[in-house]
Design an enzyme around this catalytic site. Structure first.
Site, PDB file in Angstrom:
ATOM      1  N   CYS A   2       0.833  -1.213   0.000  1.00  0.00           N
ATOM      2  CA  CYS A   2       0.000   0.000   0.000  1.00  0.00           C
ATOM      3  C   CYS A   2       0.868   1.263   0.000  1.00  0.00           C
ATOM      4  O   CYS A   2       1.954   1.287   0.569  1.00  0.00           O
ATOM      5  CB  CYS A   2      -0.866   0.047   1.241  1.00  0.00           C
ATOM      6  SG  CYS A   2      -1.824  -1.433   1.530  1.00  0.00           S
ATOM      7  N   ARG A  27       4.726   0.256  -6.280  1.00  0.00           N
ATOM      8  CA  ARG A  27       4.769  -0.552  -5.059  1.00  0.00           C
ATOM      9  C   ARG A  27       3.844  -1.766  -5.164  1.00  0.00           C
ATOM     10  O   ARG A  27       3.960  -2.687  -4.368  1.00  0.00           O
ATOM     11  CB  ARG A  27       4.329   0.304  -3.865  1.00  0.00           C
ATOM     12  CG  ARG A  27       5.282   1.421  -3.546  1.00  0.00           C
ATOM     13  CD  ARG A  27       4.702   2.357  -2.524  1.00  0.00           C
ATOM     14  NE  ARG A  27       4.573   1.743  -1.222  1.00  0.00           N
ATOM     15  CZ  ARG A  27       5.440   1.894  -0.232  1.00  0.00           C
ATOM     16  NH1 ARG A  27       6.495   2.641  -0.401  1.00  0.00           N
ATOM     17  NH2 ARG A  27       5.249   1.307   0.933  1.00  0.00           N
ATOM     18  N   TRP A  73      -3.156  -2.676  -1.307  1.00  0.00           N
ATOM     19  CA  TRP A  73      -2.727  -4.039  -1.647  1.00  0.00           C
ATOM     20  C   TRP A  73      -3.412  -4.913  -0.615  1.00  0.00           C
ATOM     21  O   TRP A  73      -3.044  -4.896   0.566  1.00  0.00           O
ATOM     22  CB  TRP A  73      -1.205  -4.128  -1.550  1.00  0.00           C
ATOM     23  CG  TRP A  73      -0.599  -5.382  -2.078  1.00  0.00           C
ATOM     24  CD1 TRP A  73      -0.241  -5.647  -3.361  1.00  0.00           C
ATOM     25  CD2 TRP A  73      -0.237  -6.550  -1.314  1.00  0.00           C
ATOM     26  NE1 TRP A  73       0.306  -6.896  -3.454  1.00  0.00           N
ATOM     27  CE2 TRP A  73       0.327  -7.477  -2.215  1.00  0.00           C
ATOM     28  CE3 TRP A  73      -0.326  -6.901   0.027  1.00  0.00           C
ATOM     29  CZ2 TRP A  73       0.788  -8.731  -1.805  1.00  0.00           C
ATOM     30  CZ3 TRP A  73       0.127  -8.151   0.436  1.00  0.00           C
ATOM     31  CH2 TRP A  73       0.677  -9.044  -0.489  1.00  0.00           C
ATOM     32  N   ASN A  99      -1.642   2.228   6.036  1.00  0.00           N
ATOM     33  CA  ASN A  99      -0.807   1.094   5.614  1.00  0.00           C
ATOM     34  C   ASN A  99      -0.470   0.301   6.855  1.00  0.00           C
ATOM     35  O   ASN A  99      -0.171   0.888   7.891  1.00  0.00           O
ATOM     36  CB  ASN A  99       0.539   1.572   5.051  1.00  0.00           C
ATOM     37  CG  ASN A  99       0.403   2.193   3.700  1.00  0.00           C
ATOM     38  OD1 ASN A  99      -0.671   2.182   3.121  1.00  0.00           O
ATOM     39  ND2 ASN A  99       1.496   2.747   3.204  1.00  0.00           N
ATOM     40  N   GLY A 100      -0.438  -1.014   6.723  1.00  0.00           N
ATOM     41  CA  GLY A 100      -0.080  -1.843   7.876  1.00  0.00           C
ATOM     42  C   GLY A 100      -1.233  -2.746   8.235  1.00  0.00           C
ATOM     43  O   GLY A 100      -2.197  -2.897   7.473  1.00  0.00           O
ATOM     44  N   GLU A 480      17.772 -16.896  -8.647  1.00  0.00           N
ATOM     45  CA  GLU A 480      17.305 -15.562  -9.027  1.00  0.00           C
ATOM     46  C   GLU A 480      16.653 -15.579 -10.419  1.00  0.00           C
ATOM     47  O   GLU A 480      15.628 -14.931 -10.645  1.00  0.00           O
ATOM     48  CB  GLU A 480      18.492 -14.584  -8.966  1.00  0.00           C
ATOM     49  CG  GLU A 480      18.209 -13.155  -9.413  1.00  0.00           C
ATOM     50  CD  GLU A 480      17.121 -12.452  -8.607  1.00  0.00           C
ATOM     51  OE1 GLU A 480      16.666 -12.984  -7.588  1.00  0.00           O
ATOM     52  OE2 GLU A 480      16.714 -11.364  -9.032  1.00  0.00           O
ATOM     53  N   LYS A 484      12.857 -14.450 -11.182  1.00  0.00           N
ATOM     54  CA  LYS A 484      12.498 -13.408 -12.163  1.00  0.00           C
ATOM     55  C   LYS A 484      11.444 -13.927 -13.124  1.00  0.00           C
ATOM     56  O   LYS A 484      10.470 -13.244 -13.413  1.00  0.00           O
ATOM     57  CB  LYS A 484      13.719 -12.957 -12.978  1.00  0.00           C
ATOM     58  CG  LYS A 484      14.718 -12.073 -12.296  1.00  0.00           C
ATOM     59  CD  LYS A 484      14.261 -10.671 -12.013  1.00  0.00           C
ATOM     60  CE  LYS A 484      13.600 -10.550 -10.688  1.00  0.00           C
ATOM     61  NZ  LYS A 484      14.386 -10.391  -9.512  1.00  0.00           N
ATOM     62  N   GLU A 487       7.949 -14.459 -11.369  1.00  0.00           N
ATOM     63  CA  GLU A 487       7.209 -13.300 -10.863  1.00  0.00           C
ATOM     64  C   GLU A 487       6.648 -12.408 -11.965  1.00  0.00           C
ATOM     65  O   GLU A 487       5.601 -11.804 -11.777  1.00  0.00           O
ATOM     66  CB  GLU A 487       8.020 -12.495  -9.849  1.00  0.00           C
ATOM     67  CG  GLU A 487       9.209 -11.771 -10.405  1.00  0.00           C
ATOM     68  CD  GLU A 487      10.009 -11.073  -9.324  1.00  0.00           C
ATOM     69  OE1 GLU A 487       9.440 -10.658  -8.317  1.00  0.00           O
ATOM     70  OE2 GLU A 487      11.233 -10.941  -9.503  1.00  0.00           O
ATOM     71  N   HIS A 503      18.683 -35.727  -7.266  1.00  0.00           N
ATOM     72  CA  HIS A 503      18.041 -36.027  -5.982  1.00  0.00           C
ATOM     73  C   HIS A 503      16.537 -35.748  -6.019  1.00  0.00           C
ATOM     74  O   HIS A 503      15.911 -35.649  -4.972  1.00  0.00           O
ATOM     75  CB  HIS A 503      18.697 -35.215  -4.861  1.00  0.00           C
ATOM     76  CG  HIS A 503      20.153 -35.531  -4.700  1.00  0.00           C
ATOM     77  ND1 HIS A 503      20.609 -36.760  -4.293  1.00  0.00           N
ATOM     78  CD2 HIS A 503      21.266 -34.784  -4.941  1.00  0.00           C
ATOM     79  CE1 HIS A 503      21.939 -36.758  -4.267  1.00  0.00           C
ATOM     80  NE2 HIS A 503      22.349 -35.572  -4.660  1.00  0.00           N
ATOM     81  N   LYS A 602       6.266  -3.909  -4.337  1.00  0.00           N
ATOM     82  CA  LYS A 602       7.687  -3.567  -4.372  1.00  0.00           C
ATOM     83  C   LYS A 602       8.287  -3.583  -2.979  1.00  0.00           C
ATOM     84  O   LYS A 602       9.421  -3.969  -2.784  1.00  0.00           O
ATOM     85  CB  LYS A 602       7.848  -2.178  -4.998  1.00  0.00           C
ATOM     86  CG  LYS A 602       9.293  -1.735  -5.183  1.00  0.00           C
ATOM     87  CD  LYS A 602       9.998  -2.584  -6.204  1.00  0.00           C
ATOM     88  CE  LYS A 602      11.473  -2.249  -6.354  1.00  0.00           C
ATOM     89  NZ  LYS A 602      12.195  -3.366  -7.003  1.00  0.00           N
TER      90      LYS A 602
HETATM   91  C1  F6R Z   1      12.009  -9.925  -6.553  1.00  0.00           C
HETATM   92  C2  F6R Z   1      11.778  -8.932  -5.550  1.00  0.00           C
HETATM   93  C3  F6R Z   1      11.548  -9.371  -4.149  1.00  0.00           C
HETATM   94  C4  F6R Z   1      12.414  -8.526  -3.211  1.00  0.00           C
HETATM   95  C5  F6R Z   1      12.094  -8.866  -1.753  1.00  0.00           C
HETATM   96  C6  F6R Z   1      12.997  -8.109  -0.799  1.00  0.00           C
HETATM   97  O1  F6R Z   1      12.207  -9.342  -7.805  1.00  0.00           O
HETATM   98  O2  F6R Z   1      11.766  -7.777  -5.827  1.00  0.00           O
HETATM   99  O3  F6R Z   1      11.828 -10.720  -3.987  1.00  0.00           O
HETATM  100  O4  F6R Z   1      13.746  -8.767  -3.502  1.00  0.00           O
HETATM  101  O5  F6R Z   1      10.769  -8.549  -1.479  1.00  0.00           O
HETATM  102  O6  F6R Z   1      12.876  -6.740  -0.984  1.00  0.00           O
HETATM  103  P1  F6R Z   1      13.936  -5.731  -0.398  1.00  0.00           P
HETATM  104  O7  F6R Z   1      15.223  -5.964  -1.095  1.00  0.00           O
HETATM  105  O8  F6R Z   1      13.365  -4.381  -0.654  1.00  0.00           O
HETATM  106  O9  F6R Z   1      14.052  -6.046   1.065  1.00  0.00           O
END
Ligand code: F6R
Length: 607
Positions: A2, A27, A73, A99-100, A480, A484, A487, A503, A602
């Site tokens: 949010c 976000r 959100w 927010n929260g 990673e 990517k 997501e 395994h 985000k």
């Molecule tokens: C993946 C992504 C998330 C963040 C995770 C941690 O592309 O963006 O997996 O990496 O939510 O976020 P930060 O780095 O802001 O703590």
């Protein structure tokens, strides 16, 4: 997650709020709304969907110079118009964005309903508006403070009252809130992106603080009404860094920025005379650094993957025991803090609640925790008190890209620093420093495969399952790559150590499950080539990422993406970029919302 914005000043609040919400889109959100005050009345307009949808239903002539806005959100309650914020009390003269999560909302709501309050939404947030109205006796700030005493949970909130024009009351506990100080106007927001186009002068609120804001003044205090003098800070980010600059998506822009962002992360931090790194933000003396006996990295998501690479590197090069752990796990397992351990809390946003909470718990246990953050002034950066900024510039696409390579850069620098104090020779230091200096151009060289990667992404976009396989330093990169792809394209992808497939995961291999292998020319290359052959023998398609000129890999794989040839420790930088591009082009081909993928946020500020 949010986002919130508040405004009071001479301009039409409608425009400032809608623009601010637009800037908060990155976000992640599912609905949005605004409340504008004028003539001692509040107008609330909210709906599910995008800010563009909201804009369509907000009358262009909506009068009023103060108000609040929110991107939601969903946590408590479905994605519906009524559950969107702002929320109001029964009389509609109090409005609130929050927010929260209010953990005790059910008990509070039960009592409020019993007392005759009528709730419209299913949200936890709405209880706050009703409570404020119960406590209101002509002073909004006082009523908000009384309400906050009853809340258990987290909040970053802004509240307004129809009878108190040009006034916002903001409060923070566990969800960020920043005050923007303009010439004759004030802003409140959950992050600086929402207000950067208006002012660079900001005041970061701390947990337990409440701020009363008018267009020409603000007053911060705690819940016991003790005044708090706040420092005004200047944001260094420029407005153009939060624009797309000709790219169709922020994600593409951020991927292609990496030669520059990696350079920024190392700039001013290499001591060419002594062939070591200089990381002033650590705030540690030489003897403290020498006394480090083990290092632990805590983080989530992409930052965790960067931490894993960092831990492998540090242990093998600086010969210091090092591990990386998911912050969300560490937090609840009552970790043992050993003497002479150093912890890094790694977070692009600096607001991730799992990482923040784990950091707080470690600190309670007496640990030394340093932040590795991108967002200057973020909660983790401030609460850690020391650490290293990665300086990637704003990362706006939800999928993290440039932050990953900048986080790696910081860990490589820290490794250099420790290694030079322990076992790395002057010549070894020279080689490492030369390797760092060569990185931006090597990453840039990898972009030459851009069109080929796009063609492969399109070719493989029809598959529904992928495996990403790597070893050593490139095992976290495989994780990673899978993250990517899943997501932003919503294709199922798993990252594994290539050694692990036998395994279990090899059971998944057939013509319909392609594997993406990371095969740099390192000491494990032969073993990974064997794993590729095992997959081929089971009719699995293989896409291999290898160093240019590696004919053996080319002969074994169905398709190859080459990366510039480099010393073995530098491949994580070179391997991750094609994987980011592969995910990006796959998502494009499938028509996904690349910058704001479904269900994702985000900055993950709730558990
Ligand atoms: C993946 C992504 C998330 C963040 C995770 C941690 O592309 O963006 O997996 O990496 O939510 O976020 P930060 O780095 O802001 O703590």
């Amino acid at each position: 997650m949010c986002g919130i914005i508040g405004y009071c000043g001479p301009r039409a609040a409608r425009e400032v709020l809608l623009e601010g919400l637009k800037r908060l889109e990155y976000r992640g959100y599912d609905s949005a709304g605004i409340c504008v005050g004028a003539n001692r009345a509040l107008t609330v307009i909210k709906r599910t969907g995008k800010i563009a949808d909201l804009r369509e239903i907000v009358p262009t002539g909506l009068a009023g110079n103060w108000g609040i806005g929110h991107t939601r959100w969903a946590t408590h309650g479905e994605v519906t118009d009524v559950n969107a914020h702002p929320h109001t009390n029964c009389a509609g003269d109090i409005a609130l964005v929050h927010n929260g999560i209010i953990e005790n909302f059910a008990a509070l709501k039960e009592k409020l309903v019993h007392d005759g309050h009528v709730f419209r939404s299913e949200t936890d947030s709405e209880v706050i508006a009703h409570l404020v109205s119960d406590f209101y006796e002509g002073d909004l700030e006082a009523a908000v403070k009384e309400t906050l005493q009853l809340l258990k949970g987290t909040y970053g909130l802004i509240c307004v009252h129809a009878s108190e024009p040009d006034r916002l009351v903001g409060a923070r506990n566990g969800s960020p809130l920043v005050l923007g100080v303009g010439g004759d106007e004030m802003f409140l927001a959950s992050d600086v992106m929402a207000i950067l186009s208006h002012t660079k002068q900001v005041v970061y609120l701390e947990d337990g603080e409440v701020v009363r804001v008018q267009r020409d003044s603000y007053h911060a205090s705690d819940l016991r009404d003790r005044r708090i003098d706040k420092k005004v800070e200047t944001i260094s980010w420029e407005l153009d860094t939060i624009e797309k600059q000709g790219h169709p998506h922020y994600m593409e822009k951020e991927i292609f920025e990496q030669p520059d962002s990696v350079l920024r992360a190392m700039q001013g931090r290499i001591d060419h005379e002594n062939l070591t790194a200089h990381l002033g933000g650590l705030n540690m003396t030489e003897s403290e650094l020498l006394g480090i006996e083990r290092v632990k990295i805590i983080a989530a998501g992409t930052s965790f993957h960067a931490g894993l690479v960092g831990s492998y590197l540090m242990e093998s090069i600086a010969r210091i025991p090092c591990g990386a752990e998911l912050a969300s796990e560490l937090r609840y397992r009552n970790p043992v803090v050993e003497r002479n351990s150093l912890y890094f809390a790694v977070s692009q946003s600096g607001e991730t609640i799992d990482t923040l909470s784990a950091m707080r718990e470690l600190k309670r246990k007496g640990a030394k925790v340093l932040g590795v953050c991108n967002v200057v002034g973020s909660t983790i950066a401030r609460e850690s008190g020391a650490g290293v900024y990665i300086h990637s510039g704003p990362e706006i696409a939800v999928a993290s890209t440039k932050a990953f390579t900048s986080q790696l850069t910081v860990f490589y620098l820290f490794t250099l620093l420790l290694a030079r104090m322990h076992n790395m020779s002057f010549e070894g230091g020279k080689e490492f420093v030369d390797g760092l200096a060569a990185l931006p151009d090597l990453i840039r060289g990898g972009f030459e495969e851009q069109n080929h990667i796009r063609a492969l992404a399109e070719k493989y976009s029809r598959y529904r399952d992928f495996l990403f396989l790597g070893r050593g330093l490139n095992y976290p990169v495989a994780l990673e790559g899978a993250l990517k792809l899943k997501e932003i394209s919503y294709i199922h992808a798993e990252g594994y150590s290539a050694a692990e497939i036998k395994h279990g995961p090899i059971a998944l291999i057939n013509e319909e499950t392609p594997s993406i292998f990371l095969v740099p020319n390192d000491r494990l290359r032969e073993k990974v080539i064997s794993n590729m052959k095992e997959v081929k023998a089971r009719k699995g398609k293989v896409i291999a990422l290898c160093a240019s000129g590696d004919e053996e890999v080319r002969d074994t794989a169905d398709d190859v993406i080459t990366v510039p040839r480099a010393g073995e420790i530098w491949y994580p930088f070179l391997m991750v970029v094609p994987l980011q591009l592969f995910a990006y082009y796959t998502a494009l081909k499938l028509g996904r919302n690349v910058d704001q993928p479904r269900n994702l946020a985000k900055s993950v500020t709730v558990e």
